[in-house]
Design a protein around this motif. Structure first.
Motif, PDB file in Angstrom:
ATOM      1  N   SER A   1      48.007  37.448  53.958  1.00 40.00           N
ATOM      2  CA  SER A   1      46.838  37.866  53.174  1.00 40.00           C
ATOM      3  C   SER A   1      47.234  38.366  51.796  1.00 40.00           C
ATOM      4  O   SER A   1      46.488  38.210  50.827  1.00 40.00           O
ATOM      5  CB  SER A   1      46.084  38.964  53.938  1.00 40.00           C
ATOM      6  OG  SER A   1      45.654  38.502  55.197  1.00 40.00           O
ATOM      7  N   LEU A   2      48.422  38.953  51.698  1.00 41.16           N
ATOM      8  CA  LEU A   2      48.880  39.442  50.396  1.00 41.16           C
ATOM      9  C   LEU A   2      49.318  38.297  49.491  1.00 41.16           C
ATOM     10  O   LEU A   2      49.012  38.278  48.296  1.00 41.16           O
ATOM     11  CB  LEU A   2      50.033  40.430  50.589  1.00 41.16           C
ATOM     12  CG  LEU A   2      49.700  41.787  51.199  1.00 41.16           C
ATOM     13  CD1 LEU A   2      50.975  42.588  51.415  1.00 41.16           C
ATOM     14  CD2 LEU A   2      48.744  42.556  50.305  1.00 41.16           C
ATOM     15  N   PHE A   3      50.054  37.332  50.064  1.00 41.85           N
ATOM     16  CA  PHE A   3      50.654  36.255  49.271  1.00 41.85           C
ATOM     17  C   PHE A   3      49.881  34.942  49.417  1.00 41.85           C
ATOM     18  O   PHE A   3      50.469  33.869  49.266  1.00 41.85           O
ATOM     19  CB  PHE A   3      52.111  36.046  49.680  1.00 41.85           C
ATOM     20  CG  PHE A   3      53.007  37.195  49.338  1.00 41.85           C
ATOM     21  CD1 PHE A   3      53.460  37.382  48.042  1.00 41.85           C
ATOM     22  CD2 PHE A   3      53.397  38.096  50.314  1.00 41.85           C
ATOM     23  CE1 PHE A   3      54.282  38.438  47.732  1.00 41.85           C
ATOM     24  CE2 PHE A   3      54.232  39.157  50.014  1.00 41.85           C
ATOM     25  CZ  PHE A   3      54.670  39.339  48.711  1.00 41.85           C
TER      26      PHE A   3
ATOM     27  N   LEU B   1      45.652  38.868  47.958  1.00 46.30           N
ATOM     28  CA  LEU B   1      45.382  40.100  47.220  1.00 46.30           C
ATOM     29  C   LEU B   1      46.214  40.173  45.944  1.00 46.30           C
ATOM     30  O   LEU B   1      45.707  40.582  44.885  1.00 46.30           O
ATOM     31  CB  LEU B   1      45.674  41.307  48.127  1.00 46.30           C
ATOM     32  CG  LEU B   1      45.488  42.686  47.484  1.00 46.30           C
ATOM     33  CD1 LEU B   1      44.056  42.884  47.034  1.00 46.30           C
ATOM     34  CD2 LEU B   1      45.907  43.780  48.471  1.00 46.30           C
ATOM     35  N   LEU B   2      47.472  39.770  46.013  1.00 44.17           N
ATOM     36  CA  LEU B   2      48.324  39.836  44.830  1.00 44.17           C
ATOM     37  C   LEU B   2      47.832  38.891  43.740  1.00 44.17           C
ATOM     38  O   LEU B   2      47.846  39.240  42.544  1.00 44.17           O
ATOM     39  CB  LEU B   2      49.772  39.507  45.209  1.00 44.17           C
ATOM     40  CG  LEU B   2      50.497  40.566  46.053  1.00 44.17           C
ATOM     41  CD1 LEU B   2      51.913  40.122  46.346  1.00 44.17           C
ATOM     42  CD2 LEU B   2      50.519  41.908  45.329  1.00 44.17           C
ATOM     43  N   ASN B   3      47.423  37.697  44.115  1.00 40.91           N
ATOM     44  CA  ASN B   3      46.898  36.768  43.112  1.00 40.91           C
ATOM     45  C   ASN B   3      45.582  37.268  42.521  1.00 40.91           C
ATOM     46  O   ASN B   3      45.295  37.006  41.342  1.00 40.91           O
ATOM     47  CB  ASN B   3      46.703  35.379  43.725  1.00 40.91           C
ATOM     48  CG  ASN B   3      47.969  34.547  43.655  1.00 40.91           C
ATOM     49  OD1 ASN B   3      48.907  34.891  42.924  1.00 40.91           O
ATOM     50  ND2 ASN B   3      48.006  33.456  44.375  1.00 40.91           N
ATOM     51  N   GLU B   4      44.793  37.973  43.314  1.00 46.40           N
ATOM     52  CA  GLU B   4      43.573  38.567  42.768  1.00 46.40           C
ATOM     53  C   GLU B   4      43.914  39.602  41.694  1.00 46.40           C
ATOM     54  O   GLU B   4      43.286  39.665  40.629  1.00 46.40           O
ATOM     55  CB  GLU B   4      42.760  39.212  43.891  1.00 46.40           C
ATOM     56  CG  GLU B   4      42.140  38.235  44.867  1.00 46.40           C
ATOM     57  CD  GLU B   4      41.007  37.430  44.238  1.00 46.40           C
ATOM     58  OE1 GLU B   4      40.415  37.894  43.250  1.00 46.40           O
ATOM     59  OE2 GLU B   4      40.732  36.318  44.739  1.00 46.40           O
TER      60      GLU B   4
ATOM     61  N   GLN C   1      51.760  30.438  42.833  1.00 51.66           N
ATOM     62  CA  GLN C   1      51.702  29.571  44.015  1.00 51.66           C
ATOM     63  C   GLN C   1      52.813  29.990  44.977  1.00 51.66           C
ATOM     64  O   GLN C   1      53.920  29.461  44.968  1.00 51.66           O
ATOM     65  CB  GLN C   1      51.845  28.102  43.605  1.00 51.66           C
ATOM     66  CG  GLN C   1      50.788  27.616  42.645  1.00 51.66           C
ATOM     67  CD  GLN C   1      49.388  27.749  43.230  1.00 51.66           C
ATOM     68  OE1 GLN C   1      49.150  27.408  44.398  1.00 51.66           O
ATOM     69  NE2 GLN C   1      48.446  28.244  42.427  1.00 51.66           N
ATOM     70  N   TRP C   2      52.506  30.970  45.803  1.00 51.08           N
ATOM     71  CA  TRP C   2      53.528  31.586  46.641  1.00 51.08           C
ATOM     72  C   TRP C   2      54.097  30.616  47.675  1.00 51.08           C
ATOM     73  O   TRP C   2      55.251  30.764  48.074  1.00 51.08           O
ATOM     74  CB  TRP C   2      52.944  32.801  47.351  1.00 51.08           C
ATOM     75  CG  TRP C   2      52.508  33.894  46.434  1.00 51.08           C
ATOM     76  CD1 TRP C   2      51.227  34.231  46.087  1.00 51.08           C
ATOM     77  CD2 TRP C   2      53.361  34.801  45.718  1.00 51.08           C
ATOM     78  NE1 TRP C   2      51.229  35.279  45.207  1.00 51.08           N
ATOM     79  CE2 TRP C   2      52.520  35.656  44.960  1.00 51.08           C
ATOM     80  CE3 TRP C   2      54.733  34.978  45.631  1.00 51.08           C
ATOM     81  CZ2 TRP C   2      53.012  36.673  44.150  1.00 51.08           C
ATOM     82  CZ3 TRP C   2      55.234  35.990  44.824  1.00 51.08           C
ATOM     83  CH2 TRP C   2      54.388  36.823  44.099  1.00 51.08           C
TER      84      TRP C   2
END
Length: 336
Positions: A160-162, A168-171, A182-183
């Motif tokens: 969910s983070l990546f 969340l991080l991209n947000e 693009q993780w």
């Protein structure tokens, strides 16, 4: 009455008691069965007490290692069983595999991004927990919580983070004004994400190991250093680090073994159905290649050859890290 004592040679000396002579030990062939049993108990019982460890180590350590080497020299199928002897052919096929070099580089990259920062952060956390910190017992318990979390749960959380689209991080990155990362498709970004997962799980565990070593350092050494005018930083560099060097060697070697054998994090980080480490194996590791050979291709010969090459790679890096830590300990005045 004058008491006569008989001495060797038949002479007698008045007032002298006969010397006490120790009776000679019986010959081995004249020992009773109780004496033999006592003799064997004293001689062999220490080896008997420690034998369970070596028996278990031989069964679950040495035997699988040797048997894997034997399998790697044969054309061995998961379903068909043992085939003909092929020598080093399996090793040649692994080296010719287009993904082997790439996944080896991926493994080393994730290892460097995880083990190095992990040990540095763990030492700093242990040093903070070794001070008169308010609520330090609660902090010592809390840093171990990530270690007990299931890897599947960790993958869900960090997925969910990546996330590439809704992470969340991209947000946050988009809100700041940058392009989203693009993780899962970018090679280096995926290594950073997986290394972050590893660091989150294992840093607290290693911090507690360092904390135990720091608490064993004699306090009078710090008092002597303080009397000599050394500050907290100098005490940490000149007293703490040299004294915990054996523990640091242990943590570095175990981190090396675990970091090069990483499997769960990159496999669970893959959001595709194939779980091969990305579409182009951009974050696939050597252990994932072992899994592919053994369970997807059913070729235990190549899987064993890959596992043995990983074993040799781990040995090389473990020795290099051990020598590096010893060298740093000598430079810091901790040669003990």
């Amino acid at each position: 009455m004058t008491r006569l004592a008989t001495v060797r040679g038949g002479d007698t000396t008045p007032g002298v008691s006969p010397p006490s002579a120790t009776p000679p030990a019986p010959a081995p062939d004249r020992l009773t069965w109780r004496q033999r049993l006592s003799h064997w108990d004293v001689r062999w019982s220490p080896y008997l007490y420690i034998s369970p460890f070596f028996v278990l180590f031989a069964l679950i350590g040495l035997f699988p290692l040797g048997y894997t080497a034997w399998i790697s020299l044969h054309d061995w199928s998961l379903l068909g069983g043992k085939g003909e002897f092929v020598g080093l052919e399996n090793y040649r096929e692994v080296l010719d595999n287009p993904y082997f070099v790439k996944q080896t580089v991926n493994t080393l990259s994730i290892f460097v991004l995880s083990s190095g920062p992990q040990i540095v952060i763990a030492v700093v956390l242990a040093a903070l927990l070794d001070t008169q910190l308010r609520g330090r017992t609660w902090w010592r318990m809390s840093i171990l919580l990530p270690f007990v979390v299931s890897p599947v749960a960790v993958a869900i959380i960090f997925g969910s983070l990546f996330g590439d689209r809704y992470g969340l991080l991209n947000e946050i990155i988009t809100w700041v004004g940058f392009e989203p990362v693009q993780w899962h498709t970018d090679r280096f970004a995926s290594h950073v994400a997986i290394a972050t997962m590893v660091n989150w799980r294992w840093t607290g565990y290693n911090a507690l190991i360092f904390l135990a070593a720091m608490q064993a350092v004699p306090r009078d050494l710090y008092e002597s250093a303080e009397l000599d005018g050394a500050g907290k930083v100098r005490q940490f560099l000149s007293v703490t680090l040299p004294m915990i060097r054996p523990t640091m060697i242990f943590v570095v070697i175990t981190s090396t073994i675990g970091g090069l054998q990483i499997f769960a994090e990159p496999r669970l980080f893959d959001d595709t159905a194939a779980h091969n480490g990305g579409a182009d194996r951009q974050f696939g590791t050597i252990t994932m290649l072992v899994y592919d050979f053994g369970w997807q291709l059913r070729d235990l010969g190549r899987a064993s050859a890959t596992a043995w090459m990983l074993f040799l790679l781990i040995c090389v890096f473990a020795v290099l890290n051990y020598l590096a830590i010893r060298r740093l300990g000598r430079l810091g005045g901790g040669d003990r």
